[in-house]
Design a protein around this motif. Structure first.
Motif, short mmCIF file in Angstrom:
data_model
loop_
_atom_site.label_atom_id
_atom_site.label_comp_id
_atom_site.label_asym_id
_atom_site.label_seq_id
_atom_site.Cartn_x
_atom_site.Cartn_y
_atom_site.Cartn_z
N ILE A 174 0.87 -1.18 0.00
CA ILE A 174 0.00 0.00 0.00
C ILE A 174 0.90 1.23 0.00
CG2 ILE A 174 -1.79 1.27 1.24
CD1 ILE A 174 -2.62 -1.49 2.45
N ARG A 175 0.69 2.08 -0.99
CA ARG A 175 1.50 3.28 -1.17
C ARG A 175 0.61 4.51 -1.01
NH1 ARG A 175 6.49 1.72 -0.94
NH2 ARG A 175 7.14 3.53 -2.13
N VAL A 176 1.10 5.52 -0.31
CA VAL A 176 0.32 6.73 -0.07
C VAL A 176 1.14 7.92 -0.58
CG1 VAL A 176 -0.96 8.07 1.63
CG2 VAL A 176 -0.56 5.63 2.03
N TYR A 177 0.54 8.70 -1.48
CA TYR A 177 1.25 9.81 -2.11
C TYR A 177 0.48 11.11 -1.95
CZ TYR A 177 4.09 6.19 -4.25
OH TYR A 177 4.92 5.13 -4.44
N ALA A 178 1.21 12.21 -2.13
CA ALA A 178 0.61 13.53 -1.98
C ALA A 178 0.92 14.40 -3.18
CB ALA A 178 1.12 14.20 -0.72
N GLY B 257 5.83 10.69 -1.21
CA GLY B 257 5.07 9.72 -0.44
C GLY B 257 5.82 8.41 -0.39
N GLY B 258 5.12 7.37 0.03
CA GLY B 258 5.79 6.09 0.11
C GLY B 258 4.91 5.02 0.72
N GLY B 259 5.56 3.99 1.23
CA GLY B 259 4.88 2.81 1.70
C GLY B 259 4.28 2.94 3.09
N CYS C 100 1.07 8.18 7.55
CA CYS C 100 2.10 7.80 6.59
C CYS C 100 2.58 9.02 5.80
CB CYS C 100 1.55 6.73 5.64
SG CYS C 100 2.69 6.25 4.32
N LEU C 101 1.65 9.83 5.32
CA LEU C 101 2.03 11.03 4.58
C LEU C 101 2.86 11.98 5.43
CD1 LEU C 101 -0.99 12.16 2.40
CD2 LEU C 101 1.18 11.18 1.67
N HIS C 102 2.40 12.21 6.66
CA HIS C 102 3.16 13.10 7.56
C HIS C 102 4.57 12.57 7.78
CE1 HIS C 102 0.11 16.02 8.66
NE2 HIS C 102 -0.76 15.04 8.78
N LEU D 25 0.17 -3.69 -6.05
CA LEU D 25 0.19 -2.34 -5.49
C LEU D 25 -1.22 -1.81 -5.30
CD1 LEU D 25 2.95 -0.50 -7.54
CD2 LEU D 25 3.14 -1.54 -5.29
N LEU D 26 -1.39 -1.03 -4.26
CA LEU D 26 -2.59 -0.23 -4.06
C LEU D 26 -2.10 1.17 -3.70
CD1 LEU D 26 -5.63 0.20 -3.76
CD2 LEU D 26 -5.38 -0.46 -1.35
N THR D 27 -2.46 2.16 -4.51
CA THR D 27 -1.97 3.52 -4.28
C THR D 27 -3.12 4.48 -4.00
OG1 THR D 27 -1.95 3.90 -6.67
CG2 THR D 27 0.11 3.21 -5.68
N ILE D 28 -2.86 5.39 -3.06
CA ILE D 28 -3.86 6.36 -2.62
C ILE D 28 -3.19 7.73 -2.65
CG2 ILE D 28 -5.38 7.03 -0.71
CD1 ILE D 28 -4.66 3.85 0.08
N TYR D 29 -3.89 8.72 -3.20
CA TYR D 29 -3.33 10.06 -3.38
C TYR D 29 -4.18 11.11 -2.68
CZ TYR D 29 -0.59 7.94 -7.15
OH TYR D 29 0.26 7.15 -7.87
N TYR D 30 -3.50 12.07 -2.07
CA TYR D 30 -4.15 13.19 -1.41
C TYR D 30 -3.60 14.51 -1.95
CZ TYR D 30 -5.95 9.96 2.09
OH TYR D 30 -6.61 8.95 2.72
#
Length: 138
Positions: free
Chosen positions: A7-11, A36-38, A48-50, A84-89
């Motif tokens: 799971i990857r979280v990006y901004a 971002g990252g894992g 995770c983003l912070h 992969l599962l990616t989420i963007y903010y």
């Protein structure tokens, strides 16, 4: 055979119709991507983003809104057994004056014009997200 999910979280840090991009080398390949990252065990998406912004760029962020969650199955480009599962903010950088690249893998950063005529991102989900940024900000 797929036996892991990453799971990857990006901004998308956006200011003045530009979005922050990172340039780094990963698995021997040059790569342009969003910060971002894992996601780590026991960690929430926003946490995770912070953490990623703190560890990589020495800055604090404010999460504005969710932008996109990947909808299709995707195998990692770097590990063939990993889904992969990616989420963007969309985020704002709170203390931009403290901006400093701390991660030695990051070669440089750049504020990329959202209104650039072509989509410059090499990764398939980043391409979708950049198009969504164009829809939202142009």
């Amino acid at each position: 055979m797929i036996d892991k999910i990453n799971i990857r979280v990006y901004a998308c840090a956006v200011k003045d119709k530009k979005v922050l991009t990172l340039f780094e080398e990963y698995a021997g390949e040059p790569l342009m991507k969003f910060p971002g990252g894992g996601l780590e065990y026991g960690e929430g998406l926003i946490e995770c983003l912070h953490r990623e912004f703190d560890e990589e760029l020495n800055v604090k962020i404010e999460v504005v809104e969710h932008l996109y969650t990947q909808e299709n199955f995707l195998v990692s480009r770097f590990r063939e057994n990993e889904q992969l599962l990616t989420i963007y903010y969309i985020v704002n950088i709170v203390n931009e004056e403290d901006f400093l690249i701390l991660d030695p893998c990051i070669e440089k950063t750049e504020w990329m014009d959202i209104d650039t005529p072509h989509n410059p991102f090499p990764l398939p989900i980043d391409k979708i997200v950049f198009d969504k940024l164009k829809e939202k900000f142009l």
